[in-house]
Design a protein around this motif. Structure first.
Motif, PDB file in Angstrom:
ATOM      1  N   LEU A 243       0.829  -1.204   0.000  1.00  0.00           N
ATOM      2  CA  LEU A 243       0.000   0.000   0.000  1.00  0.00           C
ATOM      3  C   LEU A 243       0.866   1.257   0.000  1.00  0.00           C
ATOM      4  O   LEU A 243       0.577   2.232  -0.713  1.00  0.00           O
ATOM      5  CB  LEU A 243      -0.921  -0.007   1.220  1.00  0.00           C
ATOM      6  CG  LEU A 243      -1.834   1.216   1.379  1.00  0.00           C
ATOM      7  CD1 LEU A 243      -2.760   1.358   0.182  1.00  0.00           C
ATOM      8  CD2 LEU A 243      -2.648   1.118   2.675  1.00  0.00           C
ATOM      9  N   ALA A 244       1.937   1.226   0.795  1.00  0.00           N
ATOM     10  CA  ALA A 244       2.839   2.382   0.839  1.00  0.00           C
ATOM     11  C   ALA A 244       3.483   2.619  -0.523  1.00  0.00           C
ATOM     12  O   ALA A 244       3.630   3.771  -0.965  1.00  0.00           O
ATOM     13  CB  ALA A 244       3.905   2.172   1.913  1.00  0.00           C
ATOM     14  N   LEU A 245       3.859   1.554  -1.222  1.00  0.00           N
ATOM     15  CA  LEU A 245       4.455   1.712  -2.551  1.00  0.00           C
ATOM     16  C   LEU A 245       3.479   2.343  -3.533  1.00  0.00           C
ATOM     17  O   LEU A 245       3.850   3.232  -4.309  1.00  0.00           O
ATOM     18  CB  LEU A 245       4.920   0.347  -3.072  1.00  0.00           C
ATOM     19  CG  LEU A 245       6.236  -0.187  -2.508  1.00  0.00           C
ATOM     20  CD1 LEU A 245       6.446  -1.643  -2.918  1.00  0.00           C
ATOM     21  CD2 LEU A 245       7.416   0.670  -2.965  1.00  0.00           C
ATOM     22  N   VAL A 246       2.232   1.888  -3.509  1.00  0.00           N
ATOM     23  CA  VAL A 246       1.218   2.465  -4.390  1.00  0.00           C
ATOM     24  C   VAL A 246       1.033   3.949  -4.090  1.00  0.00           C
ATOM     25  O   VAL A 246       0.944   4.787  -5.003  1.00  0.00           O
ATOM     26  CB  VAL A 246      -0.119   1.705  -4.248  1.00  0.00           C
ATOM     27  CG1 VAL A 246      -1.228   2.414  -5.027  1.00  0.00           C
ATOM     28  CG2 VAL A 246       0.021   0.271  -4.739  1.00  0.00           C
ATOM     29  N   PHE A 247       1.003   4.287  -2.804  1.00  0.00           N
ATOM     30  CA  PHE A 247       0.827   5.692  -2.415  1.00  0.00           C
ATOM     31  C   PHE A 247       2.022   6.536  -2.853  1.00  0.00           C
ATOM     32  O   PHE A 247       1.858   7.665  -3.340  1.00  0.00           O
ATOM     33  CB  PHE A 247       0.637   5.782  -0.895  1.00  0.00           C
ATOM     34  CG  PHE A 247       0.285   7.156  -0.412  1.00  0.00           C
ATOM     35  CD1 PHE A 247      -0.962   7.695  -0.671  1.00  0.00           C
ATOM     36  CD2 PHE A 247       1.207   7.925   0.281  1.00  0.00           C
ATOM     37  CE1 PHE A 247      -1.302   8.968  -0.228  1.00  0.00           C
ATOM     38  CE2 PHE A 247       0.891   9.202   0.728  1.00  0.00           C
ATOM     39  CZ  PHE A 247      -0.368   9.723   0.474  1.00  0.00           C
ATOM     40  N   VAL A 248       3.225   5.997  -2.700  1.00  0.00           N
ATOM     41  CA  VAL A 248       4.420   6.734  -3.114  1.00  0.00           C
ATOM     42  C   VAL A 248       4.426   6.944  -4.620  1.00  0.00           C
ATOM     43  O   VAL A 248       4.766   8.030  -5.103  1.00  0.00           O
ATOM     44  CB  VAL A 248       5.695   5.997  -2.656  1.00  0.00           C
ATOM     45  CG1 VAL A 248       6.933   6.600  -3.321  1.00  0.00           C
ATOM     46  CG2 VAL A 248       5.834   6.068  -1.139  1.00  0.00           C
ATOM     47  N   VAL A 249       4.048   5.916  -5.384  1.00  0.00           N
ATOM     48  CA  VAL A 249       3.980   6.066  -6.843  1.00  0.00           C
ATOM     49  C   VAL A 249       2.987   7.155  -7.216  1.00  0.00           C
ATOM     50  O   VAL A 249       3.253   7.989  -8.101  1.00  0.00           O
ATOM     51  CB  VAL A 249       3.602   4.724  -7.506  1.00  0.00           C
ATOM     52  CG1 VAL A 249       3.255   4.923  -8.977  1.00  0.00           C
ATOM     53  CG2 VAL A 249       4.737   3.722  -7.358  1.00  0.00           C
ATOM     54  N   TRP A 250       1.826   7.157  -6.545  1.00  0.00           N
ATOM     55  CA  TRP A 250       0.845   8.218  -6.796  1.00  0.00           C
ATOM     56  C   TRP A 250       1.456   9.585  -6.497  1.00  0.00           C
ATOM     57  O   TRP A 250       1.305  10.531  -7.282  1.00  0.00           O
ATOM     58  CB  TRP A 250      -0.393   7.998  -5.917  1.00  0.00           C
ATOM     59  CG  TRP A 250      -1.317   9.170  -5.921  1.00  0.00           C
ATOM     60  CD1 TRP A 250      -2.281   9.470  -6.823  1.00  0.00           C
ATOM     61  CD2 TRP A 250      -1.333  10.250  -4.957  1.00  0.00           C
ATOM     62  NE1 TRP A 250      -2.902  10.659  -6.493  1.00  0.00           N
ATOM     63  CE2 TRP A 250      -2.337  11.163  -5.364  1.00  0.00           C
ATOM     64  CE3 TRP A 250      -0.602  10.531  -3.800  1.00  0.00           C
ATOM     65  CZ2 TRP A 250      -2.626  12.314  -4.644  1.00  0.00           C
ATOM     66  CZ3 TRP A 250      -0.876  11.687  -3.095  1.00  0.00           C
ATOM     67  CH2 TRP A 250      -1.885  12.570  -3.520  1.00  0.00           C
TER      68      TRP A 250
END
Length: 389
Positions: A243-250
């Protein structure tokens, strides 16, 4: 809803935003993206890396290219009348046919249904360009070039279904090059009146939808693992790190000012470059699913290979967005070397599973990606403040 003459939209039109039809169109396309990512997930789980990547690249190109062509056409000629909506519906039907053919393309290299869906989408766009040629005399030459170029390439895709052996790969590459060349050739006559801010918004919204598909697929994998094996520390770490990776990519994508797409060279590079961004983001979802499966002993790959399936898409997204941000002068990248360093650290963490475990490696990737983001955000902010001072 009455007939509107397709004269071309004003490229400086204020407050130009995506229409409900465009958003509906995106949702249909993300179904195909989800199918491609799901099949990539299954092939990676089985350890069939080469075949999975080839099938994924081929299918994703078809999805992305049809989406991109419609997006730019709509930015220049959207009338939102009855005929325009019906032709858009034909393209939406085409992508759903394509999505239905994705499993056969991955499992048996049978692209007949995928090609059928792709050609349906392209026929719809050819009709749109022919309408523009009739109703917009100033842009007739460019519109006819688009219609003719797209039509010729579609004949090639159909003929390729009978290409034997190595010719299948050779003709695929040749037809991809031909598809990519059509806009540059057509626009060299007269640039269509696409709206720079509208284009930037359309790409951003599709990025959000693809990120949503990643979250949905990851959640389904976590739920399945929880129902079968219950809670484990590794599963929790993968879920949190993913989830953190998805948020960082966003955050990386939506950092900085709006992209400046005022020249054809920058606009085409921005548009073409997003195939890497979209494909890598969707592949990140596949990687997270593989990591979850590996934690639950449902995968045929090692923990290190599962970590690699997460790390590679993240690193690719970091590099691709770093290049595009600098190209479009958004101010989001202070130093490209920081971006490269962050991507290298993320890749290196895929080898840390013997020490950190799979869950720890995924969390470490999220921390490394976030650190790269922070360095660039703080640096960009200080540079802006310094220039004002």
């Amino acid at each position: 809803m009455r007939w509107q003459v397709m004269r071309g939209r004003d490229p400086d039109e204020p407050h130009r935003v995506s229409t409900p039809l465009e958003l509906f169109f995106d949702l249909c396309f993300v179904v195909a993206v989800g199918q491609a990512a799901a099949q990539l997930h299954h092939t990676l789980d089985e350890g069939h890396l080469g075949g999975g990547l080839v099938g994924y690249a081929a299918v994703f190109f078809a999805i992305w290219w049809a989406w991109m062509n419609f997006t730019w056409f709509a930015s220049a000629y959207d009338t939102d009348d009855v005929l325009y909506r019906l032709l858009t519906l034909l393209q939406m039907a085409g992508v759903l046919v394509l999505a239905a053919g994705v499993p056969a393309a991955f499992e048996h290299y049978d692209f007949s249904v995928v090609v059928l869906g792709y050609v349906l989408m392209r026929v719809g766009l050819i009709c749109q360009w022919l309408r523009a040629a009739v109703e917009h005399p100033e842009g007739r030459g460019t519109a006819l070039r688009y219609a003719g170029g797209i039509a010729v390439v579609q004949v090639g895709w159909i003929a390729r279904l009978w290409a034997p052996g190595a010719w299948a790969a050779i003709t695929f590459v040749a037809l991809v090059i031909a598809e990519l060349a059509v806009p540059a050739w057509a626009e060299s006559r007269r640039r269509t009146t696409w709206h720079p801010e509208h284009i930037a918004e359309r790409y951003g919204l599709f990025t959000i939808i693809v990120l949503g598909e990643v979250i949905l697929a990851s959640l389904a994998a976590v739920q399945s693992a929880l129902s079968e094996f219950g809670v484990s520390a590794t599963l929790i770490l993968i879920a949190v790190g993913g989830l953190a990776l998805v948020f960082v990519v966003w955050w990386i994508y939506f950092t900085g000012a709006e992209a400046h797409l005022r020249t054809l060279r920058i606009a085409l590079t921005w548009g073409y470059g997003h195939v890497v961004v979209f494909a890598a983001i969707a592949a990140l979802g596949s990687g997270i699913e593989v990591a979850v499966d590996t934690a639950g002993h449902h995968s045929h790959v090692s923990e290190q290979a599962a970590a690699f399936a997460v790390a590679v898409p993240v690193a690719v997204v970091q590099i691709a967005l770093g290049v595009l941000h600098r190209l479009a002068r958004t101010g989001a990248v202070r130093n490209f070397a920081f971006v490269v360093a962050g991507a290298i650290v993320v890749l290196a963490l895929s080898f840390s599973t013997p020490l950190l475990g799979l869950g720890g490696a995924v969390v470490g990737m999220a921390v490394a990606a976030a650190a790269t983001l922070v360095v660039n955000v703080v640096g960009a902010g200080s540079d802006t403040a310094g220039s004002r001072g």
